[in-house]
Write a protein that holds these residues in place. Structure first.
Motif, PDB file in Angstrom:
ATOM      1  N   GLY A 195      -3.017 -21.390  39.163  1.00  0.00           N
ATOM      2  CA  GLY A 195      -3.640 -21.524  40.475  1.00  0.00           C
ATOM      3  C   GLY A 195      -4.119 -20.218  41.073  1.00  0.00           C
ATOM      4  N   GLU A 196      -3.262 -19.204  41.090  1.00  0.00           N
ATOM      5  CA  GLU A 196      -3.593 -17.934  41.722  1.00  0.00           C
ATOM      6  C   GLU A 196      -3.253 -16.786  40.784  1.00  0.00           C
ATOM      7  OE1 GLU A 196      -2.119 -17.597  45.855  1.00  0.00           O
ATOM      8  OE2 GLU A 196      -1.184 -19.543  45.474  1.00  0.00           O
ATOM      9  N   ALA A 197      -3.939 -15.663  40.997  1.00  0.00           N
ATOM     10  CA  ALA A 197      -3.698 -14.493  40.145  1.00  0.00           C
ATOM     11  C   ALA A 197      -2.291 -13.940  40.320  1.00  0.00           C
ATOM     12  CB  ALA A 197      -4.730 -13.405  40.461  1.00  0.00           C
ATOM     13  N   ARG A 198      -1.647 -14.235  41.449  1.00  0.00           N
ATOM     14  CA  ARG A 198      -0.310 -13.682  41.694  1.00  0.00           C
ATOM     15  C   ARG A 198       0.793 -14.512  41.028  1.00  0.00           C
ATOM     16  NH1 ARG A 198       2.694 -16.180  45.988  1.00  0.00           N
ATOM     17  NH2 ARG A 198       1.582 -18.049  46.684  1.00  0.00           N
ATOM     18  N   ILE A 199       0.476 -15.670  40.474  1.00  0.00           N
ATOM     19  CA  ILE A 199       1.463 -16.546  39.843  1.00  0.00           C
ATOM     20  C   ILE A 199       1.128 -16.608  38.358  1.00  0.00           C
ATOM     21  CG2 ILE A 199       2.513 -18.832  39.809  1.00  0.00           C
ATOM     22  CD1 ILE A 199       1.651 -19.207  42.692  1.00  0.00           C
ATOM     23  N   ARG A 200       1.960 -15.988  37.515  1.00  0.00           N
ATOM     24  CA  ARG A 200       1.582 -15.805  36.116  1.00  0.00           C
ATOM     25  C   ARG A 200       2.730 -16.064  35.138  1.00  0.00           C
ATOM     26  NH1 ARG A 200      -3.012 -12.878  34.476  1.00  0.00           N
ATOM     27  NH2 ARG A 200      -4.331 -12.184  36.198  1.00  0.00           N
ATOM     28  N   TYR A 201       2.374 -16.653  34.018  1.00  0.00           N
ATOM     29  CA  TYR A 201       3.190 -16.604  32.809  1.00  0.00           C
ATOM     30  C   TYR A 201       2.669 -15.434  31.980  1.00  0.00           C
ATOM     31  CZ  TYR A 201       5.081 -21.311  33.632  1.00  0.00           C
ATOM     32  OH  TYR A 201       5.734 -22.391  34.154  1.00  0.00           O
ATOM     33  N   SER A 202       3.558 -14.525  31.606  1.00  0.00           N
ATOM     34  CA  SER A 202       3.119 -13.430  30.742  1.00  0.00           C
ATOM     35  C   SER A 202       2.862 -13.927  29.323  1.00  0.00           C
ATOM     36  CB  SER A 202       4.175 -12.322  30.703  1.00  0.00           C
ATOM     37  OG  SER A 202       5.378 -12.792  30.103  1.00  0.00           O
ATOM     38  N   GLY A 203       3.501 -15.046  28.961  1.00  0.00           N
ATOM     39  CA  GLY A 203       3.407 -15.551  27.598  1.00  0.00           C
ATOM     40  C   GLY A 203       4.341 -14.788  26.673  1.00  0.00           C
ATOM     41  N   SER A 204       4.491 -15.280  25.464  1.00  0.00           N
ATOM     42  CA  SER A 204       5.352 -14.618  24.484  1.00  0.00           C
ATOM     43  C   SER A 204       4.616 -13.422  23.886  1.00  0.00           C
ATOM     44  CB  SER A 204       5.762 -15.589  23.377  1.00  0.00           C
ATOM     45  OG  SER A 204       4.611 -16.085  22.714  1.00  0.00           O
ATOM     46  N   PRO A 205       5.323 -12.341  23.558  1.00  0.00           N
ATOM     47  CA  PRO A 205       4.649 -11.172  22.976  1.00  0.00           C
ATOM     48  C   PRO A 205       4.228 -11.373  21.525  1.00  0.00           C
ATOM     49  CG  PRO A 205       7.013 -10.792  23.100  1.00  0.00           C
ATOM     50  CD  PRO A 205       6.751 -12.084  23.816  1.00  0.00           C
ATOM     51  N   LEU A 206       4.848 -12.335  20.842  1.00  0.00           N
ATOM     52  CA  LEU A 206       4.511 -12.650  19.450  1.00  0.00           C
ATOM     53  C   LEU A 206       4.257 -14.150  19.338  1.00  0.00           C
ATOM     54  CD1 LEU A 206       7.344 -10.711  17.562  1.00  0.00           C
ATOM     55  CD2 LEU A 206       4.982  -9.940  17.908  1.00  0.00           C
ATOM     56  N   PRO A 207       3.378 -14.583  18.426  1.00  0.00           N
ATOM     57  CA  PRO A 207       3.247 -16.022  18.188  1.00  0.00           C
ATOM     58  C   PRO A 207       4.540 -16.559  17.591  1.00  0.00           C
ATOM     59  CG  PRO A 207       1.953 -14.780  16.583  1.00  0.00           C
ATOM     60  CD  PRO A 207       2.479 -13.788  17.576  1.00  0.00           C
ATOM     61  N   LEU A 208       5.062 -17.621  18.195  1.00  0.00           N
ATOM     62  CA  LEU A 208       6.331 -18.184  17.756  1.00  0.00           C
ATOM     63  C   LEU A 208       6.140 -19.409  16.864  1.00  0.00           C
ATOM     64  CD1 LEU A 208       8.103 -17.737  21.178  1.00  0.00           C
ATOM     65  CD2 LEU A 208       8.485 -16.391  19.119  1.00  0.00           C
ATOM     66  N   ASP A 209       4.890 -19.761  16.623  1.00  0.00           N
ATOM     67  CA  ASP A 209       4.556 -20.869  15.744  1.00  0.00           C
ATOM     68  C   ASP A 209       3.120 -20.642  15.283  1.00  0.00           C
ATOM     69  OD1 ASP A 209       5.342 -23.802  14.865  1.00  0.00           O
ATOM     70  OD2 ASP A 209       3.275 -23.906  15.582  1.00  0.00           O
ATOM     71  N   PHE A 210       2.748 -21.228  14.153  1.00  0.00           N
ATOM     72  CA  PHE A 210       1.376 -21.068  13.680  1.00  0.00           C
ATOM     73  C   PHE A 210       0.374 -21.623  14.682  1.00  0.00           C
ATOM     74  CE2 PHE A 210       3.586 -20.638   9.570  1.00  0.00           C
ATOM     75  CZ  PHE A 210       2.931 -19.514   9.079  1.00  0.00           C
ATOM     76  N   SER A 211       0.776 -22.575  15.508  1.00  0.00           N
ATOM     77  CA  SER A 211      -0.130 -23.124  16.516  1.00  0.00           C
ATOM     78  C   SER A 211      -0.479 -22.107  17.596  1.00  0.00           C
ATOM     79  CB  SER A 211       0.490 -24.372  17.164  1.00  0.00           C
ATOM     80  OG  SER A 211       1.676 -24.036  17.865  1.00  0.00           O
ATOM     81  N   GLU A 212       0.246 -20.995  17.661  1.00  0.00           N
ATOM     82  CA  GLU A 212       0.007 -19.985  18.686  1.00  0.00           C
ATOM     83  C   GLU A 212      -0.759 -18.768  18.168  1.00  0.00           C
ATOM     84  OE1 GLU A 212       4.261 -21.037  20.892  1.00  0.00           O
ATOM     85  OE2 GLU A 212       3.749 -18.955  20.488  1.00  0.00           O
ATOM     86  N   VAL A 213      -1.315 -18.887  16.972  1.00  0.00           N
ATOM     87  CA  VAL A 213      -1.989 -17.744  16.352  1.00  0.00           C
ATOM     88  C   VAL A 213      -3.144 -17.234  17.208  1.00  0.00           C
ATOM     89  CG1 VAL A 213      -3.438 -17.072  14.394  1.00  0.00           C
ATOM     90  CG2 VAL A 213      -1.332 -18.334  13.993  1.00  0.00           C
ATOM     91  N   ALA A 214      -3.900 -18.137  17.820  1.00  0.00           N
ATOM     92  CA  ALA A 214      -5.104 -17.741  18.553  1.00  0.00           C
ATOM     93  C   ALA A 214      -4.821 -17.322  19.991  1.00  0.00           C
ATOM     94  CB  ALA A 214      -6.124 -18.877  18.538  1.00  0.00           C
ATOM     95  N   TYR A 215      -3.573 -17.420  20.453  1.00  0.00           N
ATOM     96  CA  TYR A 215      -3.263 -17.034  21.827  1.00  0.00           C
ATOM     97  C   TYR A 215      -3.442 -15.529  22.017  1.00  0.00           C
ATOM     98  CZ  TYR A 215      -0.780 -21.493  22.586  1.00  0.00           C
ATOM     99  OH  TYR A 215      -0.438 -22.804  22.718  1.00  0.00           O
ATOM    100  N   PRO A 216      -3.835 -15.098  23.226  1.00  0.00           N
ATOM    101  CA  PRO A 216      -3.764 -13.674  23.542  1.00  0.00           C
ATOM    102  C   PRO A 216      -2.319 -13.307  23.913  1.00  0.00           C
ATOM    103  CG  PRO A 216      -4.676 -14.884  25.406  1.00  0.00           C
ATOM    104  CD  PRO A 216      -4.450 -15.891  24.303  1.00  0.00           C
TER     105      PRO A 216
END
Length: 418
Positions: free
Chosen positions: A244-265
């Motif tokens: 919703g807003e730039a101040r509310i964020r998930y940083s995300g995982s630093p490494l892909p934890l599954d092959f489905s996450e390969v394309a994530y930044p």
């Protein structure tokens, strides 16, 4: 103030049976260099520090070595850790008295006072600048298990309008913690909330995120974080995103934890506060220490051609060889499929972790449906079994009882392993 927000390290993860200590060690080394380069005042780690409630000694050593090294290189750096749903809250808090000597605050669970009100003070961490002046307050809220926010000893609010007791309990804890923080802060001090939760509207990963609680009705509203919260550092979802807003964020995982996450930044987030307000945020990409390749789904001949064309670096040490997932679309079973795939990889510096066979769907009403119990899950299996036995789906109160029973089992297993 300058903060670095990260989450979902999952130290000790077993990746299709393989350990990933080399990758995590490389990430933590990069993170420490980044903290020094950016002259950060604080590091916020928003849960799922470990992958399981009973992590290996090697996984724990990764965390504690990082904390010690960070304190040596940046004595003024403050580190705030909260437990996620993969963590044992008790284990996260166990070394807290020692970690405080290293400027590290570890919060694993919430506590309630005798009158049923939240013990909010222990969750408020003052964030200081280089001169020791408090410039912000971190509202450090670990993952909330149902037993911690519902039931006897927890005071409820009459105006709770959440869809179930668990979500109402989560809302109540957030609200009271924010109230306590407002009472503590002085003019010019920012409020920074850190929570391990699932927010409405946030994008989940394809395969690797464990439901945060049995039943799936655990998501909360971003409206819980009012405008006077300068920044909300979230953990749990592996895809980096704002809600919703730039101040509310998930940083995300630093490494892909599954092959489905390969394309994530994959990234951490640098947060700069100016007084009580958010000044800027910047996504800092995390270098990928070990490459990850996905081939297919495609017919076998195409897959074999893609494997032959894959580039590799024979100079890499074996623990740096890329991970590989191969997905083959078949018209009929091929008994020697694995042998043919491995032959195409002969001599290549690649590690085949997963070979998926995709067979065509069988047409016709008489063909039995193939059920994948792992993807079905206990709740759907219970619903099917109940409907087969009684001729109708279970009612809402029956499902609620089943959800509570499953959650009790999970919580009991976590405590036994912690």
């Amino acid at each position: 103030m300058r903060l670095i927000h990260t989450a979902d390290w999952h130290l000790g993860q077993s990746f299709h049976g393989q350990e990933r200590h080399t990758e995590h060690r490389a990430f933590l080394a990069w993170l420490l260099d980044t903290l020094v380069e950016r002259n950060a005042d604080a590091l916020l780690v928003a849960g799922d520090i470990f992958d399981v409630v009973n992590p290996s000694l090697a996984a724990q050593a990764l965390l504690y070595d990082f904390i010690v090294d960070a304190h040596q290189r940046l004595p003024g750096l403050q580190i705030v850790l909260i437990a996620g749903n993969h963590d044992s809250g008790n284990r996260i808090e166990l070394p807290a008295p020692l970690m405080r000597r290293l400027n590290t605050h570890a919060l694993g669970r919430v506590y309630w006072q005798d009158d049923g009100d939240l013990d909010a003070e222990r969750l408020l961490v003052p964030l200081t600048d280089a001169k020791g002046a408090t410039r912000a307050w971190c509202l450090a809220l670990p993952f909330l298990r149902p037993a911690e926010v519902t039931g006897a000893g927890v005071r409820a609010d009459e105006d709770d309008d959440a869809p179930n007791d668990y979500v109402a309990g989560i809302n109540r804890v957030h609200t009271r913690l924010i109230e306590a923080a407002r009472a503590r802060r002085e003019p010019g001090q920012a409020l920074v909330a850190m929570s391990h939760a699932h927010l409405h509207g946030a994008a989940v990963s394809e395969a690797s995120e464990r439901p945060i609680v049995i039943g799936g009705e655990e998501s909360i509203s971003a409206a819980l974080f009012p405008d006077d919260i300068a920044y909300v550092a979230l953990g749990h979802l592996h895809r980096a995103q704002q809600v919703g807003e730039a101040r509310i964020r998930y940083s995300g995982s630093p490494l892909p934890l599954d092959f489905s996450e390969v394309a994530y930044p994959h990234q951490v987030v640098e947060v700069v506060l100016d007084g009580e307000a958010l000044a800027t945020t910047e996504s800092l990409p995390v270098p990928r220490p070990v490459a990850m390749h996905r081939v297919g789904p495609a017919p076998l001949e195409q897959v074999l051609a893609e494997l032959e064309a894959l580039e590799d670096d024979p100079e890499l040490s074996r623990d740096r060889w890329p991970w590989l997932e191969v997905r083959v679309a078949l018209e009929a079973p091929i008994p020697d499929l694995r042998a043919r795939v491995e032959a195409a990889l002969e001599g290549k510096a690649l590690r085949l972790l997963r070979l998926e066979r995709r067979l065509p769907r069988v047409e016709g009403e008489d063909a039995p449906a193939r059920i994948d119990l792992e993807s079905l899950g206990p709740r759907k299996l219970f619903e099917r079994t109940w409907a087969d036995r009684w001729g109708e789906p279970p009612e809402a109160d029956v499902l609620a009882d089943f959800d509570r029973l499953c959650q009790d089992v999970l919580d009991a297993e976590g405590e036994l392993n912690s």
